[in-house]
Design a protein around this motif. Structure first.
Motif, PDB file in Angstrom:
ATOM      1  N   LEU A   1       0.796  -1.296  -0.028  1.00 24.34           N
ATOM      2  CA  LEU A   1      -0.075   0.108  -0.184  1.00 24.34           C
ATOM      3  C   LEU A   1       0.922   1.277  -0.105  1.00 24.34           C
ATOM      4  O   LEU A   1       0.399   2.459  -0.372  1.00 24.34           O
TER       5      LEU A   1
ATOM      6  N   GLN B   1       0.791   3.642  -3.346  1.00 28.04           N
ATOM      7  CA  GLN B   1      -0.296   4.130  -3.498  1.00 28.04           C
ATOM      8  C   GLN B   1      -0.497   5.463  -2.483  1.00 28.04           C
ATOM      9  O   GLN B   1      -0.964   6.394  -2.660  1.00 28.04           O
ATOM     10  N   TRP B   2       0.117   5.221  -1.169  1.00 23.93           N
ATOM     11  CA  TRP B   2      -0.025   6.024  -0.137  1.00 23.93           C
ATOM     12  C   TRP B   2       0.801   7.320  -0.648  1.00 23.93           C
ATOM     13  O   TRP B   2       0.474   8.714  -0.642  1.00 23.93           O
TER      14      TRP B   2
ATOM     15  N   ARG C   1      -5.056  -3.516  -4.575  1.00 21.83           N
ATOM     16  CA  ARG C   1      -4.537  -2.098  -5.036  1.00 21.83           C
ATOM     17  C   ARG C   1      -5.604  -1.338  -5.856  1.00 21.83           C
ATOM     18  O   ARG C   1      -5.460  -0.155  -5.699  1.00 21.83           O
TER      19      ARG C   1
ATOM     20  N   PRO D   1     -12.467   1.679  -3.133  1.00 26.22           N
ATOM     21  CA  PRO D   1     -12.815   1.285  -1.688  1.00 26.22           C
ATOM     22  C   PRO D   1     -14.097   0.860  -1.513  1.00 26.22           C
ATOM     23  O   PRO D   1     -14.440   0.036  -0.604  1.00 26.22           O
TER      24      PRO D   1
ATOM     25  N   THR E   1      -8.287  -4.664   3.282  1.00 24.10           N
ATOM     26  CA  THR E   1      -7.326  -3.649   2.574  1.00 24.10           C
ATOM     27  C   THR E   1      -8.022  -2.466   2.062  1.00 24.10           C
ATOM     28  O   THR E   1      -7.597  -1.223   2.015  1.00 24.10           O
TER      29      THR E   1
ATOM     30  N   ARG F   1      -7.258   1.512   2.848  1.00 26.24           N
ATOM     31  CA  ARG F   1      -7.042   2.515   1.727  1.00 26.24           C
ATOM     32  C   ARG F   1      -8.062   3.741   1.892  1.00 26.24           C
ATOM     33  O   ARG F   1      -7.666   4.633   1.546  1.00 26.24           O
TER      34      ARG F   1
ATOM     35  N   ARG G   1      -6.971   7.355   2.354  1.00 23.61           N
ATOM     36  CA  ARG G   1      -7.386   8.735   1.565  1.00 23.61           C
ATOM     37  C   ARG G   1      -8.183   9.802   2.518  1.00 23.61           C
ATOM     38  O   ARG G   1      -7.953  11.005   2.232  1.00 23.61           O
TER      39      ARG G   1
END
Length: 562
Positions: free
Chosen positions: A134, A137-138, A505, A509, A546, A550, A554
């Motif tokens: 993750l 993506q972060w 990924r 969400p 997961t 995510r 966000r």
């Protein structure tokens, strides 16, 4: 370093702790000799080797006396060191004027960099999210929102970028100027000063003096990054910058610089690229020809079209319209100057090799007039004589990707419901993925979703990789439905581990709510694989957790900084 003390030797007066002291008399062999004597005795044992300075001491505790002597020797060495000259302090770290991270996001970054996950039983992944997956993506989200990395997190961030090259562009962007400043102080972080890292300290493309100075004096990686930045801002200025030193550049450098012209490629680059067709480097010539063929209105594209249409046409004498192919019989010097490689790879015939290169480089706009005004879908549907169809369609696929022609890509992809082996263009998943990349994101997601609904997930992994993240509907729903079908069929989830990893990924969400019902452990029928239901339940639990993580990431990155 020098010392102002020596270590006792045999025969010197005894100190209170029973060790002979010859500080005033000096030591034979010097300080290094003393230490080596003690180390040798410690390795061999005091019963086999007694240091001379301990010989004749009262009592029998030689091991203890040896340790006392070693401790005394160590303290004296440290106390007797003379300080060296002070090094000049480093320059202060530059200011970073970007927004500081919100508190929750700072804590999340520390957690992701540490990569903490719950231990899984029996070596399985378990239901806990994989935090290391993750982190990319972060980083992308934090950079999109214009945040800076906390100073305390910079060492861990640079270590993560050193270990994983896929993290480097986003990690170095978040680290910013302070990360580059810190990287100069540690040889292990020197990678940050090359390539993408160098781009963080580039002058503004509008700063002509700064651009010129770096172009003339900078390192190669800095110059490549600079040319890319200038091309993005002003393609004509980037071309002028490259042309100003082109003749003096090394061949391998010219190749990298020429590749930068892909950014903002247009007809204004044609004259320069035409001259590059005469370059002494074969790789430079080939790249120049490839870039020119991506410009359908270029002179090279016209020359290729003229050659290609003499090789491929319509046989009007057949009972139904049929494409006929007459491959080239030679690859002359003019064709080679325009980028055709004369020697085919092993196992490939010369004529088919030359034909493929010609058709690939010819503008796709030349084919409708050649085939009586037919549209791409109609041309691709025509039969091809003498088993040339696979070669011809593969070349059209490469041309559609090179020229970013969505109409031809649609024609060559055909309907997603059609079995891949009988499709109109290509059955290669790699070529289909490249064709999909030329379509708008929404259309791409729709096509892949329909493909999965018709054929399942077994052949969809490469196609999913070119879809925009997060997956738009109906793609996300199609993936979830296909995973549910695979679960009900009794297969094990690790047969779809690649797709599950992508789903963690790439699914939106919000899909966590749809997946909730799949996390329960089902009752296992007798005809399914033993334990499969439990493994699927665990996999879906991990997927749900997961997606929720995510979503939390966000939200944390949109919270106001504290």
């Amino acid at each position: 370093m020098e010392t102002d003390t020596t270590i006792p030797t045999a025969g010197a007066p005894l100190t209170e702790d029973g060790v002979r002291d010859d500080h005033a008399r000096g030591t034979e062999g010097g300080e290094d000799g003393v230490w080596e004597e003690l180390v040798t005795s410690a390795l061999l044992g005091t019963d086999r080797r007694v240091p001379a300075r301990l010989a004749g001491l009262p009592g029998t505790d030689l091991p203890g006396a040896l340790l006392d002597a070693a401790a005394l020797h160590t303290v004296r060495r440290r106390a007797g060191l003379r300080p060296g000259p002070a090094a000049p302090p480093p320059e202060p770290a530059p200011e970073d004027h970007r927004l500081p991270l919100p508190g929750a996001a700072r804590r999340r970054l520390d957690q992701l960099l540490a990569g903490r996950t719950a231990p899984s039983p029996a070596g399985r992944r378990g239901a806990a999210p994989d935090l290391t997956e993750l982190l990319p993506q972060w980083l992308a989200l934090a950079n999109e929102r214009g945040y800076q990395a906390p100073a305390a997190a910079l060492p861990a961030l640079l270590d993560a970028a050193r270990a994983r090259t896929d993290l480097r562009p986003q990690a170095l962007r978040l680290a910013g100027p302070r990360g580059l400043w810190l990287a100069r102080l540690n040889p292990e972080w020197r990678f940050a000063l090359r390539g993408a890292g160098a781009g963080s300290s580039l002058p503004d493309p509008g700063d002509q003096d700064g651009v010129r100075a770096l172009w003339d004096e900078g390192l190669f990686a800095e110059r490549v990054a600079l040319l890319g930045a200038v091309r993005t801002e002003d393609p004509a200025a980037g071309l002028a910058l490259l042309a100003s030193t082109w003749s003096a550049e090394r061949a391998e450098d010219r190749l990298m610089f020429l590749d930068s012209l892909r950014t903002g490629l247009s007809g204004t680059d044609e004259e320069f690229l035409e001259e590059a067709l005469g370059d002494r480097s074969r790789n430079v010539r080939a790249t120049a020809a490839e870039l020119l063929s991506a410009l359908p209105a270029s002179a090279l594209a016209g020359r290729m079209a003229g050659r290609a249409v003499t090789c491929v046409g319509l046989d009007r004498t057949a009972e139904s319209p049929t494409i006929t192919v007459e491959a080239p019989h030679e690859c002359d010097s003019a064709m080679q100057r325009d980028g055709l490689a004369a020697t085919p790879p092993a196992g490939r015939g010369e004529r088919s090799w030359w034909l493929g290169q010609l058709v690939e480089a010819a503008p796709l706009s030349c084919w409708p007039p050649r085939f009586g005004g037919r549209a791409p879908e109609e041309i691709v549907a025509l039969p091809v004589a003498d088993d040339w169809q696979a070669e011809l369609h593969a070349a059209w696929c490469r041309a559609a990707v090179r020229q970013r022609d969505a109409a031809w890509s649609r024609a060559l992809l055909g309907s997603p419901a059609t079995p891949p082996a009988t499709g109109p263009g290509t059955s290669s998943l790699a070529e289909r993925a490249q064709l999909l990349s030329t379509l708008p994101p929404e259309e791409r997601a729709c096509w892949v979703g329909s493909f999965i609904a018709a054929h399942g997930l077994s052949e969809a992994f490469q196609l999913l990789g070119v879809c925009e993240v997060p997956w738009a509907e109906p793609l996300g729903g199609a993936v979830i439905d296909a995973l549910d079908i695979a679960r009900e069929a009794g297969s094990y989830p690790w047969s779809f581990s690649g797709v599950m990893g992508l789903a963690e990924r790439c699914l939106a969400p919000e899909a966590a709510r749809q997946l909730e019902s799949l996390t329960a452990r089902p009752e296992e029928a007798e005809d399914i694989s033993p334990g499969a239901g439990g493994y699927w339940s665990e996999a879906f639990q991990r997927l749900v957790s997961t997606l929720r993580l995510r979503e939390a990431m966000r939200a944390e990155l949109t919270a106001p900084a504290r």
